[in-house]
Every structure is written in structure tokens, then in C-alpha cells.
Write a protein that holds these residues in place. Structure first.
Motif, PDB file in Angstrom:
ATOM      1  N   ASP A   5     -96.058  88.574  50.896  1.00  0.00           N
ATOM      2  CA  ASP A   5     -97.032  88.192  51.892  1.00  0.00           C
ATOM      3  C   ASP A   5     -97.792  89.167  52.884  1.00  0.00           C
ATOM      4  OD1 ASP A   5     -97.176  85.902  49.872  1.00  0.00           O
ATOM      5  OD2 ASP A   5     -95.815  84.690  52.084  1.00  0.00           O
ATOM      6  N   ILE A   6     -96.825  89.655  53.620  1.00  0.00           N
ATOM      7  CA  ILE A   6     -96.957  90.334  54.671  1.00  0.00           C
ATOM      8  C   ILE A   6     -97.393  91.793  54.402  1.00  0.00           C
ATOM      9  CG2 ILE A   6     -95.910  91.892  56.188  1.00  0.00           C
ATOM     10  CD1 ILE A   6     -93.896  89.497  56.716  1.00  0.00           C
ATOM     11  N   ARG A   7     -96.728  92.056  53.040  1.00  0.00           N
ATOM     12  CA  ARG A   7     -97.237  93.615  52.369  1.00  0.00           C
ATOM     13  C   ARG A   7     -98.985  92.894  52.517  1.00  0.00           C
ATOM     14  NH1 ARG A   7     -95.325  94.101  46.728  1.00  0.00           N
ATOM     15  NH2 ARG A   7     -97.669  93.161  46.649  1.00  0.00           N
ATOM     16  N   ASN A   8     -99.613  92.424  51.052  1.00  0.00           N
ATOM     17  CA  ASN A   8    -100.892  91.993  51.138  1.00  0.00           C
ATOM     18  C   ASN A   8    -101.858  91.590  52.291  1.00  0.00           C
ATOM     19  OD1 ASN A   8    -100.278  92.152  48.635  1.00  0.00           O
ATOM     20  ND2 ASN A   8    -100.323  89.933  48.185  1.00  0.00           N
ATOM     21  N   GLN A   9    -101.347  91.622  53.562  1.00  0.00           N
ATOM     22  CA  GLN A   9    -102.068  90.629  54.419  1.00  0.00           C
ATOM     23  C   GLN A   9    -102.374  91.917  55.597  1.00  0.00           C
ATOM     24  OE1 GLN A   9    -100.412  86.665  54.650  1.00  0.00           O
ATOM     25  NE2 GLN A   9     -99.760  87.186  55.894  1.00  0.00           N
ATOM     26  N   VAL A  10    -101.207  93.069  55.294  1.00  0.00           N
ATOM     27  CA  VAL A  10    -101.123  94.275  55.972  1.00  0.00           C
ATOM     28  C   VAL A  10    -102.239  95.199  55.337  1.00  0.00           C
ATOM     29  CG1 VAL A  10    -100.131  95.908  56.199  1.00  0.00           C
ATOM     30  CG2 VAL A  10     -99.222  94.788  57.197  1.00  0.00           C
ATOM     31  N   ARG A  12     -86.740  91.448  63.872  1.00  0.00           N
ATOM     32  CA  ARG A  12     -88.618  91.623  63.597  1.00  0.00           C
ATOM     33  C   ARG A  12     -89.041  92.658  63.624  1.00  0.00           C
ATOM     34  NH1 ARG A  12     -90.273  86.485  66.556  1.00  0.00           N
ATOM     35  NH2 ARG A  12     -88.600  87.721  67.708  1.00  0.00           N
ATOM     36  N   THR A  13     -88.986  93.432  64.995  1.00  0.00           N
ATOM     37  CA  THR A  13     -90.042  94.217  65.502  1.00  0.00           C
ATOM     38  C   THR A  13     -90.544  95.523  64.369  1.00  0.00           C
ATOM     39  OG1 THR A  13     -88.515  94.375  67.640  1.00  0.00           O
ATOM     40  CG2 THR A  13     -90.304  96.421  67.285  1.00  0.00           C
ATOM     41  N   PRO A  14     -89.571  96.001  63.498  1.00  0.00           N
ATOM     42  CA  PRO A  14     -90.517  97.326  62.870  1.00  0.00           C
ATOM     43  C   PRO A  14     -91.413  96.496  61.991  1.00  0.00           C
ATOM     44  CG  PRO A  14     -88.236  97.010  62.082  1.00  0.00           C
ATOM     45  CD  PRO A  14     -88.395  96.341  63.486  1.00  0.00           C
ATOM     46  N   TYR A  15     -91.504  95.051  61.903  1.00  0.00           N
ATOM     47  CA  TYR A  15     -92.546  94.614  60.966  1.00  0.00           C
ATOM     48  C   TYR A  15     -93.920  94.427  61.227  1.00  0.00           C
ATOM     49  CZ  TYR A  15     -88.400  93.619  57.984  1.00  0.00           C
ATOM     50  OH  TYR A  15     -87.303  93.983  56.644  1.00  0.00           O
ATOM     51  N   PHE A  16     -93.154  94.041  63.175  1.00  0.00           N
ATOM     52  CA  PHE A  16     -94.845  93.945  64.465  1.00  0.00           C
ATOM     53  C   PHE A  16     -95.559  94.779  64.439  1.00  0.00           C
ATOM     54  CE2 PHE A  16     -91.898  90.075  65.726  1.00  0.00           C
ATOM     55  CZ  PHE A  16     -93.093  88.791  65.494  1.00  0.00           C
ATOM     56  N   MET A  17     -94.361  96.337  63.756  1.00  0.00           N
ATOM     57  CA  MET A  17     -94.971  97.872  64.093  1.00  0.00           C
ATOM     58  C   MET A  17     -95.836  97.637  62.939  1.00  0.00           C
ATOM     59  SD  MET A  17     -92.058  99.559  66.144  1.00  0.00           S
ATOM     60  CE  MET A  17     -92.581 101.423  65.986  1.00  0.00           C
ATOM     61  N   ASN A  39     -97.308  95.976  61.246  1.00  0.00           N
ATOM     62  CA  ASN A  39     -98.995  94.823  61.328  1.00  0.00           C
ATOM     63  C   ASN A  39     -99.834  95.399  62.568  1.00  0.00           C
ATOM     64  OD1 ASN A  39    -100.426  92.690  60.639  1.00  0.00           O
ATOM     65  ND2 ASN A  39     -99.799  91.502  62.214  1.00  0.00           N
ATOM     66  N   MET A  40     -99.070  95.898  63.342  1.00  0.00           N
ATOM     67  CA  MET A  40    -100.147  96.513  64.686  1.00  0.00           C
ATOM     68  C   MET A  40    -100.540  98.204  64.051  1.00  0.00           C
ATOM     69  SD  MET A  40     -98.592  97.475  68.489  1.00  0.00           S
ATOM     70  CE  MET A  40     -97.008  98.605  68.695  1.00  0.00           C
ATOM     71  N   THR A  79    -100.263  87.213  59.600  1.00  0.00           N
ATOM     72  CA  THR A  79     -99.048  88.551  59.796  1.00  0.00           C
ATOM     73  C   THR A  79     -98.292  87.803  60.619  1.00  0.00           C
ATOM     74  OG1 THR A  79    -100.532  89.413  57.939  1.00  0.00           O
ATOM     75  CG2 THR A  79     -98.097  90.517  59.237  1.00  0.00           C
ATOM     76  N   ASN A  80     -98.804  88.129  61.797  1.00  0.00           N
ATOM     77  CA  ASN A  80     -98.044  88.021  63.487  1.00  0.00           C
ATOM     78  C   ASN A  80     -96.866  87.262  63.603  1.00  0.00           C
ATOM     79  OD1 ASN A  80     -97.667  89.622  65.944  1.00  0.00           O
ATOM     80  ND2 ASN A  80     -97.885  87.844  66.483  1.00  0.00           N
ATOM     81  N   SER A  81     -97.949  85.903  62.873  1.00  0.00           N
ATOM     82  CA  SER A  81     -97.081  84.371  62.725  1.00  0.00           C
ATOM     83  C   SER A  81     -96.382  84.416  61.544  1.00  0.00           C
ATOM     84  CB  SER A  81     -98.159  83.283  62.756  1.00  0.00           C
ATOM     85  OG  SER A  81     -97.846  81.664  62.567  1.00  0.00           O
TER      86      SER A  81
END
Length: 390
Positions: free
Chosen positions: A359-364, A267-272, A274-275, A342-344
Motif C-alpha cells: 500500500d505504501i509503495r503504491n501510494q508513494v 517509522r522514520t525511514p518510511y516517513f522519509m 514519503n517525504m 501514506t503518512n497516516s
């Protein structure tokens, strides 16, 4: 190049404040990591407390025995002498947490389907959470017991069935698309990142820009042979390098605090990602603050109010699950809400699906949109100041 070097000389002059915010971030991250480490090492994160429950049976029936058999695996249930002074003494010295009094005729009223059953009496310490906790369990027990009896079971049969119900354990199987490690220390670490980014974005960008925007400094730069384009490039380069250093710092701390788990986590690339969106927002916020603030004291005040305000309303400090509907409606207007959301979502992810990716793309993109809007607003403010100065 001279502006670029000057940028980091100014950053060095604020290193005390930067170290302070990093230390706060590290401290909270260690606490958050420790709060979930038990569940990751196989230890139980929650153990129910055993209470000392006293029973005074004035009915002399089988109800007291059935009640004792049911609760004895979770609590210490003892018979007490029917003496008010003795019971009060036990409660005063906390030898018992709750005393249940079964009145005479209770069992008979329980089996009488035509009339309402008698009330159980109790003696307890006023305002005690332990008492309220056991009363909730007792209410649920009586509800199940009377339900069985209303369905045609005798009292003794209902007692046996209650014991069977108590011993049954529900089996929980995680769905294939849900990550079993959701809410782990990797997730908790990244959830607190906005606080560090916002505080250091305002400090590392805002305070430096404030210095460059001082009249005597601006006049001197205008007289210098360095073209405006080079000055803007040096300033932009300094901000980007500072942001990159901040990003790398967080990743290094993440590796240390999670014992390298973040490196192996899919999951780290997606956390990054978002970060990264939150980093751009924080740098834009620092850019705006350095443009509108009058002095360092004003920036410090803005920093504390904005960083804590955004983190509380967005769910960084307080889980969003605790928010009421009205608070959530307000929180949706702030980028930290979408970062935490997004983190959740990433935390619960076992594998990426098209729906999750969307969903992640839209929220980012929502967080990035805030960064773009703040940057555009800052350029408008700068343009207005230049026109008024001219």
C-alpha cells in the motif's frame, strides 16, 4: 559551474521569502507538536467538564435519587427550590448549567409498560452547548433505564444495574500491528511538510528559473562559450542541491522539535520515503511554474493559491476524517491526498507487513507519477517555446 553558482546567488536574493515560509512552517510545527505533547507525557489530552445540574422533583419518588447517584460522579447535582424566579436567577448568573424538572406522576408513567412515559421538563440557557451535552447524556441514560425495565427489572433494580454499568470500564488492547503512538508529534510534523516543500519548491525553483528565462539573460547565455549541456547540468545540479538542502533542513527541524524521537522511531525511514516523493513533486511544480509564469508577482500568486489549495484539499491542514464523500472523491485527484494517506498509514504501523509495504509503495508511486507528469509537461512547454522562438 558558473550557472550552478549563479543559481545560488539568485536563491540568496530570495532568502527573505524563504525564511518567511520556513518560519511559518516552524511555527505551525511547534503548535502541532504542542497539541499532542500532553498525551505523550502521560497527561490526559481530554478531561470532561463537570456541569452544575439542578433538579426540581415534583414527583417525590425515587427517580430523582437514582438520577443523582448516577450523574454525581461526573457532574455536580443539587436540589433546587421550586421557584421559577429563583431558578431563572440561578441560570442567569450561571450558577447552574441545566435545571431538570421531574413532573408529578413521572415515575408511575415510567413503570407503566402499556403507555408511553411522561416527558421530563427542563429550564436552560438557550443555545448553550453545556445544556445540549447534558441532554444527550440524559437521553442515553433514560434509554438504558427503560430498556432494563422492559426486560423485567423493577425501577430500583434498574437503578442498581445502571450504577454497575457506569462503573464498568472497557479494556482496549491495541492489535500487534498497530502503533500505540499513532497521531503523535512525529506524525503531525511530517504531515505538514508538503506546505513547506510546495512553497519553497515554487520559490526556490520557479523564481530562479524565471530569472534565467528572461530574454536578455537567455540571449546573453546563448552568446556565452558555455555549452548548452553544461548549462543544463549546472541548472539541474542547482535544483538537486537545493532540494537536498531542503530535505536535510526538514530532518534537522524534526530532530529538534521531537527532542530526538524521530531518530529512534522505526517509522522514520518510511516517513522519509514519503517525504522524498513529495519533494520531487514540489521541485517539478516549481520547474513548471518558472516556465509558464510571466513575472515574480505571478509566481507569488500561484504559490499562495497552489500551496494552500493542495494542502487543504489533500488533508494537510484539515484531517481527511472530516471530509465528506464528495470531497474525498475530488481530493483523490491531488498528490497531497496520497501523501497524507501514506503518512497516516505509516503512523499506525508497528511493524512492516507485506500488505502495508504494498500500500505504501503504491501510494508513494502515485505522488512520484505526478512529479514525472508535471516534469514531462514542462519539457513539452519548453519545447513549444523554443519552436515558436525559432
Amino acid at each position: 559551474m558558473q550557472v550552478f553558482k549563479t543559481y545560488f546567488r539568485l536563491i540568496n536574493s530570495y532568502k527573505g521569502i524563504i525564511i518567511l515560509y520556513v518560519a511559518i512552517f516552524m511555527g505551525v510545527s511547534i503548535i502541532l507538536s504542542g497539541s499532542v505533547s500532553g498525551s505523550e507525557t502521560g497527561e490526559e489530552s481530554f478531561v470532561a467538564e463537570r456541569l452544575d445540574i439542578g433538579i426540581i422533583d415534583r414527583d417525590d419518588g425515587i427517580f430523582a435519587k437514582g438520577l443523582t447517584d448516577y450523574f454525581k460522579t461526573e457532574h455536580d447535582v443539587v436540589d433546587l427550590e421550586d421557584d421559577e424566579d429563583a431558578v431563572l436567577n440561578e441560570l442567569y448568573w450561571r450558577e447552574v448549567d441545566y435545571v431538570l424538572v421531574i413532573p408529578k406522576g413521572f415515575e408511575e408513567s415510567l413503570e407503566d409498560k402499556e403507555n408511553k412515559a411522561m416527558e421530563l421538563n427542563c429550564m436552560k440557557v438557550p443555545g448553550s452547548f453545556d445544556s445540549s451535552f447534558f441532554e444527550a447524556e440524559l437521553t442515553m441514560y433514560l434509554s438504558k433505564l427503560t430498556g432494563l425495565m422492559e426486560s423485567g427489572e423493577s425501577l430500583s433494580e434498574a437503578f442498581d444495574m445502571m450504577l454497575n454499568i457506569r462503573d464498568e470500564k472497557a479494556e482496549v488492547t491495541m492489535a500487534s500491528f498497530v502503533n500505540e503512538n499513532q497521531g503523535d508529534r512525529v506524525t503531525m510534523f511530517f504531515q505538514f511538510v508538503p506546505y513547506l516543500f510546495i512553497t519553497l519548491g515554487i520559490t526556490g525553483v520557479g523564481m530562479v528559473l524565471l530569472t534565467f528565462n528572461k530574454k536578455e539573460v537567455k540571449d546573453r547565455m546563448e552568446c556565452a562559450p558555455t555549452p548548452l549541456r553544461n548549462r543544463i547540468a549546472g541548472m539541474s545540479g542547482g535544483i538537486l542541491v537545493f532540494g537536498a538542502g531542503l530535505f536535510i533542513l526538514v530532518l534537522v527541524v524534526a530532530v529538534i522539535l521531537t527532542n530526538g524521537e524521530v531518530v529512534k522511531d522505526s517509522r522514520t525511514p518510511y516517513f522519509m520515503l514519503n517525504m522524498f516523493s513529495m519533494l520531487l513533486f514540489s521541485l517539478s511544480l516549481g520547474f513548471l511554474t518558472g516556465t509558464v509564469a510571466k513575472n515574480n508577482n505571478a509566481i507569488s500568486g500561484i504559490n499562495n493559491i497552489v500551496s494552500l489549495g493542495l494542502c487543504f484539499i489533500g488533508g494537510v491542514m484539515v484531517p481527511q476524517e472530516f471530509f465528506g464523500d464528495s470531497v474525498l472523491k475530488v481530493a483523490k485527484f491531488f498528490p497531497t491526498y496520497w501523501y497524507v494517506k501514506t503518512n497516516s498509514a505509516i503512523s499506525k504501523m508497528a511493524s512492516m507487513t507485506d500488505t502495508m509495504a504494498k500500500d505504501i509503495r503504491n501510494q508513494v508511486l502515485v505522488v512520484l507519477a505526478y512529479a514525472v507528469v508535471i516534469f514531462a509537461l514542462t519539457t513539452v512547454v519548453i519545447s513549444g517555446k523554443r519552436k515558436s522562438a525559432a
